[in-house]
Design a protein around this motif. Structure first.
Motif, short mmCIF file in Angstrom:
data_model
loop_
_atom_site.label_atom_id
_atom_site.label_comp_id
_atom_site.label_asym_id
_atom_site.label_seq_id
_atom_site.Cartn_x
_atom_site.Cartn_y
_atom_site.Cartn_z
N HIS A 105 0.86 -1.11 -0.13
CA HIS A 105 -0.04 0.10 0.04
C HIS A 105 0.95 1.22 -0.14
O HIS A 105 0.50 2.22 -0.71
CB HIS A 105 -0.85 0.15 1.36
CG HIS A 105 -2.22 0.98 1.09
ND1 HIS A 105 -2.16 2.02 1.86
CD2 HIS A 105 -3.13 1.23 0.37
CE1 HIS A 105 -3.19 2.82 1.56
NE2 HIS A 105 -3.66 2.31 0.73
N PRO A 132 -12.42 -8.20 6.72
CA PRO A 132 -12.08 -6.66 6.38
C PRO A 132 -10.67 -6.45 6.16
O PRO A 132 -9.80 -7.15 6.83
CB PRO A 132 -12.58 -6.04 7.44
CG PRO A 132 -12.67 -6.79 8.71
CD PRO A 132 -12.70 -8.32 8.13
N SER A 133 -10.48 -5.37 5.60
CA SER A 133 -8.92 -5.07 5.25
C SER A 133 -8.47 -4.73 6.39
O SER A 133 -8.96 -4.19 7.30
CB SER A 133 -8.86 -4.01 4.12
OG SER A 133 -7.67 -3.43 3.92
N HIS A 185 -5.65 1.67 -8.68
CA HIS A 185 -6.75 0.76 -7.77
C HIS A 185 -5.78 -0.19 -7.04
O HIS A 185 -4.72 -0.78 -7.60
CB HIS A 185 -7.39 -0.31 -8.73
CG HIS A 185 -8.18 0.60 -9.54
ND1 HIS A 185 -9.58 1.38 -9.31
CD2 HIS A 185 -8.23 0.73 -10.95
CE1 HIS A 185 -10.00 1.71 -10.37
NE2 HIS A 185 -9.19 1.30 -11.41
N ARG A 198 -17.31 -9.64 -4.80
CA ARG A 198 -18.77 -9.81 -4.51
C ARG A 198 -19.65 -9.35 -5.36
O ARG A 198 -19.70 -8.17 -5.97
CB ARG A 198 -18.91 -9.16 -2.96
CG ARG A 198 -20.07 -9.65 -2.33
CD ARG A 198 -20.14 -9.11 -0.94
NE ARG A 198 -18.83 -9.72 -0.33
CZ ARG A 198 -18.25 -9.21 0.79
NH1 ARG A 198 -18.71 -7.86 1.25
NH2 ARG A 198 -17.10 -9.88 1.14
N THR A 233 -14.39 -8.12 -1.58
CA THR A 233 -15.38 -7.16 -1.53
C THR A 233 -15.48 -6.78 -3.08
O THR A 233 -16.48 -6.67 -3.71
CB THR A 233 -15.36 -5.74 -1.06
OG1 THR A 233 -14.00 -5.17 -1.13
CG2 THR A 233 -15.33 -5.83 0.49
N MET A 234 -14.36 -6.75 -3.82
CA MET A 234 -14.28 -6.52 -5.51
C MET A 234 -14.93 -7.60 -6.10
O MET A 234 -15.81 -7.42 -7.15
CB MET A 234 -12.87 -6.57 -5.68
CG MET A 234 -12.64 -6.19 -7.28
SD MET A 234 -11.11 -7.20 -7.93
CE MET A 234 -10.97 -6.73 -9.49
N PHE A 291 -6.05 -3.28 -4.25
CA PHE A 291 -6.94 -4.24 -3.65
C PHE A 291 -6.04 -5.28 -2.55
O PHE A 291 -5.00 -6.04 -2.85
CB PHE A 291 -7.36 -5.31 -4.66
CG PHE A 291 -8.63 -4.59 -5.55
CD1 PHE A 291 -9.51 -4.21 -5.22
CD2 PHE A 291 -7.93 -4.40 -6.98
CE1 PHE A 291 -10.30 -3.59 -6.24
CE2 PHE A 291 -8.62 -3.64 -7.75
CZ PHE A 291 -10.01 -3.26 -7.34
N VAL A 326 -9.35 0.57 2.60
CA VAL A 326 -8.66 0.00 1.38
C VAL A 326 -9.57 -1.45 1.21
O VAL A 326 -10.01 -2.05 1.78
CB VAL A 326 -7.29 -0.88 1.86
CG1 VAL A 326 -6.87 -1.83 0.62
CG2 VAL A 326 -6.14 0.51 1.80
N GLU A 327 -10.31 -1.44 -0.32
CA GLU A 327 -10.95 -2.53 -0.66
C GLU A 327 -10.21 -3.82 -0.68
O GLU A 327 -8.85 -4.01 -1.01
CB GLU A 327 -11.44 -2.28 -1.97
CG GLU A 327 -12.52 -3.06 -2.57
CD GLU A 327 -13.22 -2.55 -3.74
OE1 GLU A 327 -14.13 -3.19 -4.49
OE2 GLU A 327 -12.77 -1.71 -4.59
N THR A 328 -10.71 -4.94 -0.46
CA THR A 328 -10.26 -6.21 -0.41
C THR A 328 -10.77 -7.09 -1.84
O THR A 328 -11.62 -6.55 -2.54
CB THR A 328 -10.99 -7.03 0.91
OG1 THR A 328 -12.32 -7.31 0.61
CG2 THR A 328 -10.43 -6.31 2.03
#
Length: 516
Positions: A119, A141-142, A130, A155, A152-153, A132, A147-149
């Motif tokens: 990151h 959760p991240s 982006h 899903r 979740t991307m 992930f 920060v998106e995981t």
């Protein structure tokens, strides 16, 4: 038209419910891996990822690696696999140099905070849009707020995707590799480069649908990626994933899963020999199922090879390859035979020759630089036409390695023209280490070389000149370097010295240092 993801897609049709990958207690079928890769592809397209875009990936040997790898390919994009050991500044360099639009990074562990490093590197890279985080479980959760995981991307994304048609000459993967000068370069490997090498690798290791492969070599490394992961996908074999080499862990998995195919670098064979020297382990089941062992990445010391073969009653097939060669160039092939200490004969569709400094082919038994051409030769170094022109001339790739060919056509690697160090099968570029060390306020000059090592093949040694009036210790310099470079790159041996041997032009003579 050819898209490398056909390796997975074909086996998902043919062997839908068969286990493709096992990690610890969880197994995923070919259909599940393919469906998840389709979800990744759908998500990438929805984000605006276009064919030809570059997407970086840092991940241990987990089922997420083949899922994301194939998802990127299906979207028509290019995979940029990164070493899991890179630090933030190194990650930033790779993201920036490859023009990565997106980056997937596993969260890592306490000892190896990959997600945090990733990151940090991502935040320094303006063009990378982006990020992930890959979590151990998709519903977690991240570890970094906001920060998106990967979970979740993916899903809500469909497990059905119409794979983007790519040309066989399009770049599928950019593998970062070395030279002795400058920073790592990105070797562009096409869909056809990797497809052809995968198909011939499956034959070389005698991979069949009923086989079980143990993959402990890191998947970001071209050896594991092509010779194991992709060959296994192509043939519909089952792969057992192990993120980190541990002799007891390897033997336990070989026993539990009745592993038939294993590939390793020399240090792994050395480690297995050493473990069995001092520990009780019943290897009878392993001996009854293990049929193929391959070695690459560095020369396998003959005593290590002979000891392992005697213990397990089988033949280790050694080969020679480069990231620029997709990777396999020569191999000890089952239908040709093998010679101990040799890297075998050229693989199907690849020509090899040895030349002197004038570019003339040398006679049998004489040393020359190894050149090769064929379907395996990379497109070139990404955004580096000068380096490409130096490396590929008239279709022949100049390896920088010195070899000898015997009267039977077997090749033996005897020396290297480059200063590159191969530590435990991983390439280390001296200049990169030197540049990091010279940022220390007490350091005036550094010369890094490889020295022979029984376990790692080569160990990294640094000779250091200090600035006038400055003091420091070898231990302090080791810790400093360790904190600023990937763990496999820092020098384990440091010698603070008063002088360094130089030529008339002031160039440090590393060949003199190697004599010390």
């Amino acid at each position: 038209m050819l898209n490398l993801s056909v390796l997975l897609e074909n086996s998902a049709q043919k062997y839908a419910d068969k286990t493709a990958f096992t990690f610890m207690d969880s197994s995923l079928s070919f259909a599940q891996i393919n469906g998840a890769a389709n979800q990744v592809a759908n998500a990438l397209v929805s984000l605006g990822i276009r064919p030809g875009d570059k997407i970086a990936l840092s991940c241990f040997n987990l089922p997420y690696f083949p899922i994301i790898y194939n998802g990127i390919l299906k979207a028509g994009a290019t995979v940029v696999p990164l070493s899991v050991l890179l630090k933030a500044d190194e990650i930033h360099y790779h993201l920036e140099n490859s023009d990565a639009k997106a980056y997937f990074s596993f969260t890592g562990t306490e000892d190896l905070p990959m997600g945090q490093m990733g990151h940090e590197g991502f935040q320094k890279t303006e063009a990378c849009e982006h990020f992930f985080m890959i979590m151990p479980k998709s519903d977690m959760p991240s570890t970094i707020e906001g920060v998106e995981t990967l979970g979740t991307m993916m899903r809500g994304q469909s497990p059905i995707f119409d794979t983007v048609e790519t040309k066989s000459s399009d770049t599928a993967v950019i593998i970062y590799t070395s030279g002795t000068t400058g920073r790592p370069k990105g070797a562009e490997l096409t869909h056809s480069n990797l497809f052809a090498n995968t198909v011939l690798s499956a034959d070389l290791i005698d991979c069949k649908p009923e086989d079980t492969l143990l993959i402990v070599l890191p998947l970001f490394h071209i050896f594991a990626m092509t010779v194991m992961m992709n060959a296994g996908l192509y043939r519909g074999a089952t792969s057992i994933l192990l993120p980190r080499f541990d002799a007891e862990g390897v033997l336990s998995l070989m026993h539990k899963h009745k592993v038939t195919i294993f590939a390793g670098v020399p240090t792994m064979y050395w480690g297995l020999n050493s473990y069995l020297d001092t520990n009780e382990f019943n290897i009878s089941t392993i001996k009854s199922t293990l049929k193929t062992c391959a070695s690459g990445g560095a020369s396998l010391p003959v005593p290590v090879l002979e000891k392992f073969e005697k213990t397990f009653d089988l033949t280790i097939l050694e080969g020679y390859g480069m990231s620029e060669g997709s990777p396999v160039v020569t191999f000890n092939q089952l239908d040709v035979g093998r010679k101990i200490g040799s890297v075998g004969t050229p693989v199907w569709g690849v020509q090899v020759k040895l030349v002197n400094e004038e570019g003339e082919e040398v006679p049998v038994g004489e040393k020359g630089e190894l050149l090769y051409k064929g379907h395996n030769v990379m497109k070139g170094y990404y955004k580096n036409p000068e380096a490409t022109a130096r490396t590929i001339k008239n279709g022949w790739l100049h390896s920088g390695d010195i070899a000898v060919k015997d009267e039977d056509g077997f090749y033996f690697i005897v020396d290297r023209t480059k200063d590159m160090i191969i530590r435990g099968g991983l390439n280390v570029y001296p200049r990169e280490v030197e540049e990091v060390m010279m940022k220390h306020p007490a350091v005036s000059m550094v010369a890094v070389i490889g020295v022979p090592d029984d376990e790692k093949g080569e160990e990294i040694k640094a000779f250091v000149l200090l600035n006038e009036g400055q003091t420091t210790t070898e231990e302090e310099l080791t810790e400093y370097t360790k904190g600023n470079i990937a763990a496999y790159k820092y020098p384990r041996i440091i010698e603070i010295t008063k002088t360094l041997p130089t030529s008339a032009t002031g160039k440090i003579l590393k060949k003199e240092l190697r004599k010390l």
